[in-house]
Design a protein around this motif. Sequence first.
Motif, PDB file in Angstrom:
ATOM      1  N   LEU A 135     -30.025  27.625  36.951  1.00 34.35           N
ATOM      2  CA  LEU A 135     -29.095  27.814  36.380  1.00 34.35           C
ATOM      3  C   LEU A 135     -28.154  26.414  36.473  1.00 34.35           C
ATOM      4  O   LEU A 135     -28.098  25.723  35.029  1.00 34.35           O
ATOM      5  N   VAL A 144     -28.154  24.847  27.864  1.00 33.75           N
ATOM      6  CA  VAL A 144     -27.604  26.963  28.060  1.00 33.75           C
ATOM      7  C   VAL A 144     -28.961  27.443  28.788  1.00 33.75           C
ATOM      8  O   VAL A 144     -29.940  27.162  28.167  1.00 33.75           O
ATOM      9  N   PRO A 145     -28.334  27.695  29.519  1.00 29.79           N
ATOM     10  CA  PRO A 145     -29.686  27.984  31.300  1.00 29.79           C
ATOM     11  C   PRO A 145     -30.662  28.763  30.401  1.00 29.79           C
ATOM     12  O   PRO A 145     -29.707  29.989  29.934  1.00 29.79           O
ATOM     13  N   VAL A 147     -32.407  30.812  32.293  1.00 28.61           N
ATOM     14  CA  VAL A 147     -32.151  32.440  32.853  1.00 28.61           C
ATOM     15  C   VAL A 147     -30.522  33.540  32.026  1.00 28.61           C
ATOM     16  O   VAL A 147     -31.359  34.345  32.735  1.00 28.61           O
ATOM     17  N   LEU A 148     -30.110  33.107  31.154  1.00 27.24           N
ATOM     18  CA  LEU A 148     -29.347  33.575  30.581  1.00 27.24           C
ATOM     19  C   LEU A 148     -29.815  34.277  29.615  1.00 27.24           C
ATOM     20  O   LEU A 148     -29.298  34.825  28.602  1.00 27.24           O
ATOM     21  N   ARG A 149     -30.704  33.695  28.871  1.00 23.88           N
ATOM     22  CA  ARG A 149     -31.463  33.863  27.452  1.00 23.88           C
ATOM     23  C   ARG A 149     -32.655  34.506  27.564  1.00 23.88           C
ATOM     24  O   ARG A 149     -33.055  35.117  29.081  1.00 23.88           O
ATOM     25  N   HIS A 150     -33.179  35.577  27.122  1.00 25.45           N
ATOM     26  CA  HIS A 150     -33.870  36.776  26.621  1.00 25.45           C
ATOM     27  C   HIS A 150     -35.094  36.568  27.728  1.00 25.45           C
ATOM     28  O   HIS A 150     -36.033  36.296  26.842  1.00 25.45           O
ATOM     29  N   GLU A 151     -34.700  36.332  29.066  1.00 25.37           N
ATOM     30  CA  GLU A 151     -36.447  36.317  29.618  1.00 25.37           C
ATOM     31  C   GLU A 151     -36.008  37.214  30.518  1.00 25.37           C
ATOM     32  O   GLU A 151     -35.055  37.172  31.301  1.00 25.37           O
ATOM     33  N   ALA A 154     -33.990  36.722  36.779  1.00 27.45           N
ATOM     34  CA  ALA A 154     -32.177  37.507  37.041  1.00 27.45           C
ATOM     35  C   ALA A 154     -33.114  39.003  37.604  1.00 27.45           C
ATOM     36  O   ALA A 154     -32.632  38.730  38.147  1.00 27.45           O
ATOM     37  N   LEU A 199     -35.643  41.099  27.818  1.00 25.88           N
ATOM     38  CA  LEU A 199     -34.596  42.091  27.938  1.00 25.88           C
ATOM     39  C   LEU A 199     -33.759  42.118  26.296  1.00 25.88           C
ATOM     40  O   LEU A 199     -33.706  40.741  25.393  1.00 25.88           O
ATOM     41  N   PRO A 200     -33.396  43.245  25.841  1.00 25.94           N
ATOM     42  CA  PRO A 200     -32.722  42.711  24.549  1.00 25.94           C
ATOM     43  C   PRO A 200     -31.634  41.933  24.845  1.00 25.94           C
ATOM     44  O   PRO A 200     -31.183  41.431  25.706  1.00 25.94           O
ATOM     45  N   ARG A 201     -31.486  41.128  23.467  1.00 25.31           N
ATOM     46  CA  ARG A 201     -30.186  39.934  22.813  1.00 25.31           C
ATOM     47  C   ARG A 201     -29.178  41.472  23.120  1.00 25.31           C
ATOM     48  O   ARG A 201     -29.019  41.652  22.158  1.00 25.31           O
ATOM     49  N   VAL A 202     -27.793  40.435  23.867  1.00 23.37           N
ATOM     50  CA  VAL A 202     -26.341  40.906  23.418  1.00 23.37           C
ATOM     51  C   VAL A 202     -26.333  40.323  22.087  1.00 23.37           C
ATOM     52  O   VAL A 202     -26.332  39.176  21.818  1.00 23.37           O
ATOM     53  N   SER A 203     -25.757  41.311  20.660  1.00 24.00           N
ATOM     54  CA  SER A 203     -25.521  40.290  19.452  1.00 24.00           C
ATOM     55  C   SER A 203     -23.968  40.707  18.955  1.00 24.00           C
ATOM     56  O   SER A 203     -24.061  42.252  18.753  1.00 24.00           O
TER      57      SER A 203
ATOM     58  N   ALA C  27     -22.757  37.501  23.993  1.00 22.53           N
ATOM     59  CA  ALA C  27     -22.966  37.864  22.601  1.00 22.53           C
ATOM     60  C   ALA C  27     -23.085  36.768  21.702  1.00 22.53           C
ATOM     61  O   ALA C  27     -23.890  36.519  20.792  1.00 22.53           O
ATOM     62  N   LEU C  31     -27.113  34.724  24.516  1.00 17.33           N
ATOM     63  CA  LEU C  31     -27.401  35.533  25.455  1.00 17.33           C
ATOM     64  C   LEU C  31     -28.137  36.795  25.083  1.00 17.33           C
ATOM     65  O   LEU C  31     -27.974  37.678  24.397  1.00 17.33           O
ATOM     66  N   ASP C  32     -28.906  37.434  27.190  1.00 19.04           N
ATOM     67  CA  ASP C  32     -29.566  38.648  26.701  1.00 19.04           C
ATOM     68  C   ASP C  32     -28.424  39.149  27.154  1.00 19.04           C
ATOM     69  O   ASP C  32     -27.214  38.735  28.301  1.00 19.04           O
ATOM     70  N   PHE C  34     -28.081  40.096  31.110  1.00 18.94           N
ATOM     71  CA  PHE C  34     -27.966  39.372  32.002  1.00 18.94           C
ATOM     72  C   PHE C  34     -27.365  38.718  32.172  1.00 18.94           C
ATOM     73  O   PHE C  34     -25.969  37.719  33.048  1.00 18.94           O
ATOM     74  N   GLY C  35     -27.213  37.540  30.700  1.00 17.43           N
ATOM     75  CA  GLY C  35     -25.794  36.374  30.898  1.00 17.43           C
ATOM     76  C   GLY C  35     -24.704  36.885  30.650  1.00 17.43           C
ATOM     77  O   GLY C  35     -23.672  36.771  30.694  1.00 17.43           O
ATOM     78  N   ARG C  83     -19.425  46.639  20.406  1.00 16.56           N
ATOM     79  CA  ARG C  83     -19.212  45.174  20.014  1.00 16.56           C
ATOM     80  C   ARG C  83     -18.678  45.137  18.538  1.00 16.56           C
ATOM     81  O   ARG C  83     -17.873  43.952  17.619  1.00 16.56           O
ATOM     82  N   PHE C 140     -20.744  27.287  31.462  1.00 12.62           N
ATOM     83  CA  PHE C 140     -22.371  27.231  31.091  1.00 12.62           C
ATOM     84  C   PHE C 140     -22.831  27.968  29.467  1.00 12.62           C
ATOM     85  O   PHE C 140     -24.221  28.081  29.696  1.00 12.62           O
TER      86      PHE C 140
END
Lengths: 205, 205, 205
Positions: A135, A144-145, A147-151, A154, A199-203, C27, C31-32, C34-35, C83, C140
């Motif tokens: 990170l 943008v790190p 680990v914070l994105r769709h993988e 973590a 992981l699903p994205r937060v939108s 969001a 990010l996912d 975890f993000g 949301r 971040f």
Amino acid sequence: MYGKMTLYFLDLLGTAVFAATGAMVAARRKLDLFGALVLAFVTAVGGGTIRDAILGSTPVFWINDPTYIEVICLATALTILGRRWWHSTRYVILVTDALGLGVFTVIGVEKALSFNVSPLPAVIMGVLTGAGGGLIRDVFAGRVPMVLRHEIYATAAIAGGLLYVLTMNFGLSREFVVICCASVVFGLRLLAIYSNFSLPRVSGP
Amino acid sequence: MYGKMTLYFLDLLGTAVFAATGAMVAARRKLDLFGALVLAFVTAVGGGTIRDAILGSTPVFWINDPTYIEVICLATALTILGRRWWHSTRYVILVTDALGLGVFTVIGVEKALSFNVSPLPAVIMGVLTGAGGGLIRDVFAGRVPMVLRHEIYATAAIAGGLLYVLTMNFGLSREFVVICCASVVFGLRLLAIYSNFSLPRVSGP
Amino acid sequence: MYGKMTLYFLDLLGTAVFAATGAMVAARRKLDLFGALVLAFVTAVGGGTIRDAILGSTPVFWINDPTYIEVICLATALTILGRRWWHSTRYVILVTDALGLGVFTVIGVEKALSFNVSPLPAVIMGVLTGAGGGLIRDVFAGRVPMVLRHEIYATAAIAGGLLYVLTMNFGLSREFVVICCASVVFGLRLLAIYSNFSLPRVSGP
């Protein structure tokens, strides 16, 4: 004793490969040699350093064991010298990185527990040790790190850390728990790599 | 005693000019007054703060000596008020910044050694003290840190730090070693400025 | 005792709303999950964690009180699930965030003073506790920190912190000072929101 040596060896292997990914990101961002060393360094020991500062375990772990610094310098040098082989070794890197994630996570959880930290914060210390360095590397490199994105990265560390604190009072041998938890992190991460699962994205609106 | 006062004065001078560069970056990024203060602050004491947290030297150095905070506030105010003279004073800034780099590096190495840290980590603490603040400043300002890019900046600090740990057992007086090492950093940095010399970039495939 | 409970409750409320703003930024940056958790976490406890590392108050505050972690996880989950109501609740969020800023600032100043820190650094610790988390969140997330840009945010925290250290020797009851200072931060921040008032930008040549 034998197990302790093995864990230390795996720790150094993880340190080396984390350093290599730092040097690679530096190269992609066209940084200089010092930039490569810094990114290698923060990727390899950044998470553990913040963990130790949070726990109050100072001086932090790599201050009194120069082996970490030597491994990082060596790995950075080899990574830069061997850049023509990056493409052909990328699966080796990904797999070793997944192994490092597992080992670092377990080491982080154990260190936190040795400071009498309760289970939930101990899991966070594990995830921080495993994923914190990557990170910081990405923040320093101006992106943008990852680990914070769709993988699943973590998330694998969280799963392994939770497994550790859930099973540690089952009377199992410590070595067995360590191997199981590191393997779970390693396995989940490999699964994610081979299946491109994320992981699903937060939108938001 | 006289030498100690001189080093402290140079430390405050370095603090002031590091703060000034922070305020300048803030202005270029169109931040507000508070943003200028924050960037001034992290540039001036960020590296030393992380060093102290890593070594376990807490509360960190500027907590118990308000002079640092006062110098930073004053330098920020003067920098903003005097912005019409930035262009004509840019060589003064560059040269004073090089001096600050030398002084901070030596102070960082000495502080680490006073905590019985071995030579290699002590050099890293020196480089962190000298170049860490500028790195955080750039990350906060949303740009890839200057010290990671093609410039002899941290490299000068590494050279000075290595010289310190290599010569400290030669029986030379401490003041002589301090002056030599700070001068080497200062000289290398000046050379880099005047010759536009820089480290080769690392390039990947 | 009653006042202590109230402050603790307000602290947790601030933690929850800071976590919510972290999850919202996550969001918006796609990010996912975890993000979202990481940004919620650093926004809520990042400032206090750095404060504790600087003061040497380790393990840091949230390690020995899992309530913070639970509140953050809960707030993140509720934020993501709810949301569709973000738009209609945005004033509630802004107002609660202003309240959190006031509470966090006062807690930070008090913690620093309990470590025998002198007034000026204590104010800085207050501002760090109140505004540091949001700053890390934005770094971040790859954007220039909101608190460094044209908004009265940290400035409100500075005002409250200064009021605290100026009035603490007046013989007033501690509870009265706490309420006054937190209210000043809260009030200034609300005023800034409703009037869109902001600090002048620093502009360079």
